[in-house]
Design a protein around this motif. Structure first.
Motif, PDB file in Angstrom:
ATOM      1  N   ARG A  15      -3.283  -1.052  -7.461  1.00  0.00           N
ATOM      2  CA  ARG A  15      -3.838  -1.494  -6.177  1.00  0.00           C
ATOM      3  C   ARG A  15      -2.871  -1.206  -5.036  1.00  0.00           C
ATOM      4  NH1 ARG A  15      -3.686  -6.347  -3.249  1.00  0.00           N
ATOM      5  NH2 ARG A  15      -2.419  -7.294  -4.854  1.00  0.00           N
ATOM      6  N   THR A  16      -1.578  -1.413  -5.265  1.00  0.00           N
ATOM      7  CA  THR A  16      -0.611  -1.134  -4.196  1.00  0.00           C
ATOM      8  C   THR A  16      -0.570   0.361  -3.880  1.00  0.00           C
ATOM      9  OG1 THR A  16       1.305  -0.926  -5.667  1.00  0.00           O
ATOM     10  CG2 THR A  16       0.819  -3.112  -4.808  1.00  0.00           C
ATOM     11  N   VAL A  17      -0.706   1.194  -4.911  1.00  0.00           N
ATOM     12  CA  VAL A  17      -0.749   2.646  -4.676  1.00  0.00           C
ATOM     13  C   VAL A  17      -1.999   3.005  -3.883  1.00  0.00           C
ATOM     14  CG1 VAL A  17      -0.907   4.897  -5.799  1.00  0.00           C
ATOM     15  CG2 VAL A  17       0.649   3.159  -6.707  1.00  0.00           C
ATOM     16  N   ALA A  24      -2.202   5.955   4.456  1.00  0.00           N
ATOM     17  CA  ALA A  24      -1.933   7.365   4.750  1.00  0.00           C
ATOM     18  C   ALA A  24      -3.182   8.055   5.295  1.00  0.00           C
ATOM     19  CB  ALA A  24      -1.442   8.072   3.493  1.00  0.00           C
ATOM     20  N   VAL A  25      -4.337   7.746   4.736  1.00  0.00           N
ATOM     21  CA  VAL A  25      -5.589   8.341   5.211  1.00  0.00           C
ATOM     22  C   VAL A  25      -5.900   7.858   6.624  1.00  0.00           C
ATOM     23  CG1 VAL A  25      -8.090   8.432   4.816  1.00  0.00           C
ATOM     24  CG2 VAL A  25      -6.512   8.770   2.914  1.00  0.00           C
ATOM     25  N   VAL A  26      -5.635   6.594   6.910  1.00  0.00           N
ATOM     26  CA  VAL A  26      -5.855   6.072   8.266  1.00  0.00           C
ATOM     27  C   VAL A  26      -4.955   6.819   9.252  1.00  0.00           C
ATOM     28  CG1 VAL A  26      -5.516   4.062   9.761  1.00  0.00           C
ATOM     29  CG2 VAL A  26      -6.711   3.807   7.593  1.00  0.00           C
ATOM     30  N   ARG A  27      -3.698   7.025   8.887  1.00  0.00           N
ATOM     31  CA  ARG A  27      -2.791   7.784   9.777  1.00  0.00           C
ATOM     32  C   ARG A  27      -3.300   9.208   9.979  1.00  0.00           C
ATOM     33  NH1 ARG A  27       1.078   5.191   6.706  1.00  0.00           N
ATOM     34  NH2 ARG A  27       1.474   7.084   5.484  1.00  0.00           N
ATOM     35  N   TYR A  41     -13.915   3.954   1.003  1.00  0.00           N
ATOM     36  CA  TYR A  41     -13.808   4.027  -0.449  1.00  0.00           C
ATOM     37  C   TYR A  41     -12.498   3.422  -0.940  1.00  0.00           C
ATOM     38  CZ  TYR A  41     -13.273   5.859  -5.125  1.00  0.00           C
ATOM     39  OH  TYR A  41     -13.064   5.960  -6.471  1.00  0.00           O
ATOM     40  N   LEU A  42     -11.386   3.812  -0.337  1.00  0.00           N
ATOM     41  CA  LEU A  42     -10.089   3.300  -0.773  1.00  0.00           C
ATOM     42  C   LEU A  42      -9.980   1.794  -0.561  1.00  0.00           C
ATOM     43  CD1 LEU A  42      -7.815   6.203   0.456  1.00  0.00           C
ATOM     44  CD2 LEU A  42      -8.281   5.561  -1.921  1.00  0.00           C
ATOM     45  N   ASN A  43     -10.567   1.297   0.518  1.00  0.00           N
ATOM     46  CA  ASN A  43     -10.551  -0.145   0.758  1.00  0.00           C
ATOM     47  C   ASN A  43     -11.337  -0.885  -0.311  1.00  0.00           C
ATOM     48  OD1 ASN A  43     -11.955  -2.660   2.237  1.00  0.00           O
ATOM     49  ND2 ASN A  43      -9.874  -2.331   3.014  1.00  0.00           N
TER      50      ASN A  43
END
Length: 69
Positions: A15-17, A24-27, A41-43
């Motif tokens: 989960r931390t990864v 990183a995707v948000v940045r 999806y990642l959220n």
């Protein structure tokens, strides 16, 4: 609150990864038009991993630390 059984601890690590990838995707989305699907999806994946770790601990009859606001 990570911890519990060894399997749940590994799921919390995953989960931390996942959360790191989300950040990183948000940045990246600030400079590239990638749409919002990857972030969503990642959220959801990190939410699922949290619930899965809790479920694994429950099935293993492992007590967890309660969150106190």
């Amino acid at each position: 609150l990570p911890g519990g059984s060894p399997v749940a601890a590994r799921i919390h690590f995953a989960r931390t990864v996942c959360r790191r990838a989300e950040r990183a995707v948000v940045r990246m989305s600030r400079n590239e038009d990638i749409g919002e699907g990857a972030v969503i999806y990642l959220n959801r994946l990190s939410d699922f991993l949290f619930v899965l770790a809790r479920y694994v601990n429950q099935k293993a009859d492992v007590q967890e630390t309660k969150w106190k606001p």
